[in-house]
Motif scaffolding. Structure first.
Motif, PDB file in Angstrom:
ATOM      1  N   ALA A   1       0.846  -1.378  -0.051  1.00  0.00           N
ATOM      2  CA  ALA A   1       0.062   0.104  -0.074  1.00  0.00           C
ATOM      3  C   ALA A   1       0.802   1.333  -0.027  1.00  0.00           C
ATOM      4  CB  ALA A   1      -0.856  -0.109   1.100  1.00  0.00           C
ATOM      5  N   ILE A   2       0.357   2.224  -0.764  1.00  0.00           N
ATOM      6  CA  ILE A   2       1.173   3.672  -0.789  1.00  0.00           C
ATOM      7  C   ILE A   2       0.128   4.589  -0.730  1.00  0.00           C
ATOM      8  CG2 ILE A   2       3.259   2.859  -1.680  1.00  0.00           C
ATOM      9  CD1 ILE A   2       1.971   3.964  -4.585  1.00  0.00           C
ATOM     10  N   THR A   3       0.381   5.865  -0.237  1.00  0.00           N
ATOM     11  CA  THR A   3      -0.414   7.128  -0.313  1.00  0.00           C
ATOM     12  C   THR A   3       0.339   8.016  -1.256  1.00  0.00           C
ATOM     13  OG1 THR A   3       0.940   7.971   1.434  1.00  0.00           O
ATOM     14  CG2 THR A   3      -1.113   7.086   2.260  1.00  0.00           C
ATOM     15  N   SER A   4      -0.065   7.989  -2.686  1.00  0.00           N
ATOM     16  CA  SER A   4       0.397   8.626  -3.666  1.00  0.00           C
ATOM     17  C   SER A   4      -0.440   8.713  -4.760  1.00  0.00           C
ATOM     18  CB  SER A   4       1.889   8.433  -4.051  1.00  0.00           C
ATOM     19  OG  SER A   4       1.807   7.072  -4.698  1.00  0.00           O
ATOM     20  N   SER A   5       0.067   9.305  -5.905  1.00  0.00           N
ATOM     21  CA  SER A   5      -0.732   9.624  -6.963  1.00  0.00           C
ATOM     22  C   SER A   5      -0.395   8.559  -7.930  1.00  0.00           C
ATOM     23  CB  SER A   5      -0.804  10.980  -7.609  1.00  0.00           C
ATOM     24  OG  SER A   5       0.385  11.257  -7.962  1.00  0.00           O
ATOM     25  N   LEU A   6       0.401   7.638  -7.801  1.00  0.00           N
ATOM     26  CA  LEU A   6       1.152   6.475  -8.472  1.00  0.00           C
ATOM     27  C   LEU A   6       0.361   5.256  -8.690  1.00  0.00           C
ATOM     28  CD1 LEU A   6       4.678   7.011  -7.479  1.00  0.00           C
ATOM     29  CD2 LEU A   6       3.788   8.031  -9.249  1.00  0.00           C
TER      30      LEU A   6
ATOM     31  N   SER B   1      -8.254  15.707   9.176  1.00  0.00           N
ATOM     32  CA  SER B   1      -7.907  15.442   7.681  1.00  0.00           C
ATOM     33  C   SER B   1      -8.101  13.637   7.551  1.00  0.00           C
ATOM     34  CB  SER B   1      -6.392  15.613   7.429  1.00  0.00           C
ATOM     35  OG  SER B   1      -5.554  14.915   8.453  1.00  0.00           O
ATOM     36  N   ARG B   2      -8.089  13.165   6.252  1.00  0.00           N
ATOM     37  CA  ARG B   2      -8.340  12.016   6.114  1.00  0.00           C
ATOM     38  C   ARG B   2      -7.131  11.385   5.356  1.00  0.00           C
ATOM     39  NH1 ARG B   2     -12.998   9.856   7.324  1.00  0.00           N
ATOM     40  NH2 ARG B   2     -12.996   7.788   6.021  1.00  0.00           N
ATOM     41  N   LEU B   3      -6.988  10.133   5.436  1.00  0.00           N
ATOM     42  CA  LEU B   3      -5.785   9.647   4.569  1.00  0.00           C
ATOM     43  C   LEU B   3      -6.134   8.602   3.629  1.00  0.00           C
ATOM     44  CD1 LEU B   3      -2.712   9.827   4.559  1.00  0.00           C
ATOM     45  CD2 LEU B   3      -2.622   7.913   6.004  1.00  0.00           C
ATOM     46  N   THR B   4      -5.792   8.373   2.477  1.00  0.00           N
ATOM     47  CA  THR B   4      -6.281   7.777   1.518  1.00  0.00           C
ATOM     48  C   THR B   4      -4.997   6.878   0.857  1.00  0.00           C
ATOM     49  OG1 THR B   4      -8.186   8.997   0.580  1.00  0.00           O
ATOM     50  CG2 THR B   4      -7.213   7.204  -0.881  1.00  0.00           C
ATOM     51  N   THR B   5      -5.130   5.345   1.152  1.00  0.00           N
ATOM     52  CA  THR B   5      -4.261   4.656   0.874  1.00  0.00           C
ATOM     53  C   THR B   5      -4.596   3.618  -0.217  1.00  0.00           C
ATOM     54  OG1 THR B   5      -4.791   3.209   2.686  1.00  0.00           O
ATOM     55  CG2 THR B   5      -2.835   4.600   2.813  1.00  0.00           C
TER      56      THR B   5
END
Length: 359
Positions: A274-279, A302-306
């Protein structure tokens, strides 16, 4: 045969009690001696992972053992005005012996803890305690000096058997990864914030991270957090230890310079990434596996999207829909108000004594 039967009974009771709340666990002390002998260690394995009032009570009991050293006798007081002495009474259990999980942040947040941390850790050393879980949630109001005490080499044996570590606030000057690399070889779960403003310390941290991964005896479930961290440097570190990764989540790192994600296919034990980025799209194309999105709350505002990729042993999409690092289970046990369920160490001792008299 009797010994086998006794162990079977204890195993069955353990299965029952593992599903109880802390309130019900304390009630289980009254059933009989067998239930008491199972319930007490279960309650005291993580006394500082409860809410504040219960953790405060646990600290008071630990202080009694500090006053008595290795003795389990408590209660001696003198009243010179009346000329009376209350004799020592034995504690039924050496409660610190049951410690398996230490929430270090909660311990440091307790009233009156200043000046006692070293004494408590030394008491654990004297009792041969080996933790399996260690947690630091945040720095609270204490200075960083208080949070580095546990990294002192003389306390290394306490942490040598750790299986699970959660460090959610960065401690750049405390060499946390160095301490884990030097002392721990049995970890299966590490969730840590590595943020640091010094590039030199970051390089050292990643070197120790590589050393840490290399000495572990089983595949790791690894969650690494670093806002805008050097993703390219991290990937290089992970590539050198790709066989040791079971689950991997990389949060807030900067992967703008990272194009090669094919190395993930070479990880023989990797079941979740899993990553949090636009890739996400690029990584999915390389892995030839669709991703799932998970939304979590990282703070009040804030919320975190992975993005998550699941694999089975053959590299295909896993049928398991869960997100390993986001199970939703808290290690914090619900606290019941003191008026709702009266509890202090005298009360617990009284309940325990009563249950031990039952057959």
């Amino acid at each position: 045969m009797a010994a086998d039967t006794s162990q079977l009974v204890a195993d069955v009771i353990t299965e029952i009690l593992e599903n109880l709340s802390v309130r019900d666990l304390l009630s289980a002390l009254l059933v009989n001696r067998e239930w008491c002998q199972v319930a007490v260690p279960m309650y005291w394995k993580a006394p500082f992972s409860y809410k504040y009032k219960r953790s405060m009570t646990a600290l008071k009991i630990y202080e009694l053992f500090l006053e008595r050293g290795s003795s389990t006798l408590i209660g001696t007081t003198e009243n010179s005005a009346r000329g009376t002495t209350i004799q020592e009474t034995p504690m039924l259990y050496d409660y610190p012996l049951f410690l398996k999980e230490l929430n270090y942040t909660n311990l440091l947040a307790l009233k009156g803890i200043d000046g006692k941390v070293n004494a408590i850790l030394q008491m654990l050393i004297n009792r041969g305690i080996r933790l399996n879980t260690f947690i630091m949630d945040n720095t609270g109001s204490k200075s960083e000096r208080h949070y580095e005490i546990w990294t002192t080499p003389r306390y290394a044996s306490i942490f040598s058997s750790l299986i699970r570590v959660e460090i959610r606030t960065p401690f750049p000057k405390n060499h946390v990864i160095k301490t884990l690399a030097k002392n721990c070889t049995m970890l299966s779960y590490l969730d840590i914030n590595l943020h640091d403003n010094s590039i030199d310390r970051v390089k050292k941290t990643l070197n120790y991270l590589e050393e840490f991964i290399s000495v572990q005896r089983c595949p790791l479930n690894l969650r690494l957090v670093f806002p805008n961290g050097p993703g390219k440097m991290l990937i290089k570190t992970l590539q050198s230890q790709f066989e040791s990764l079971k689950r991997l989540e990389l949060v807030k790192w900067n992967f703008s310079e990272c194009d090669d994600w094919g190395w993930l296919k070479k990880c023989p034990n990797l079941t979740e990434f899993a990553i949090t980025s636009s890739l996400q799209t690029r990584v999915s194309a390389i892995l030839d596996v669709k991703y799932e999105t998970y939304h979590s709350k990282s703070s009040n505002n804030s919320r975190l999207t992975t993005a998550h990729w699941h694999f089975d042993k053959d590299g295909e999409t896993s049928s398991m829909p869960n997100f390993y690092f986001h199970s939703g289970k808290s290690s914090m046990v619900q606290y019941y108000d003191i008026d709702d369920f009266q509890y202090d160490y005298h009360y617990l001792e009284a309940r325990t004594r009563k249950s031990r008299r039952k057959n």
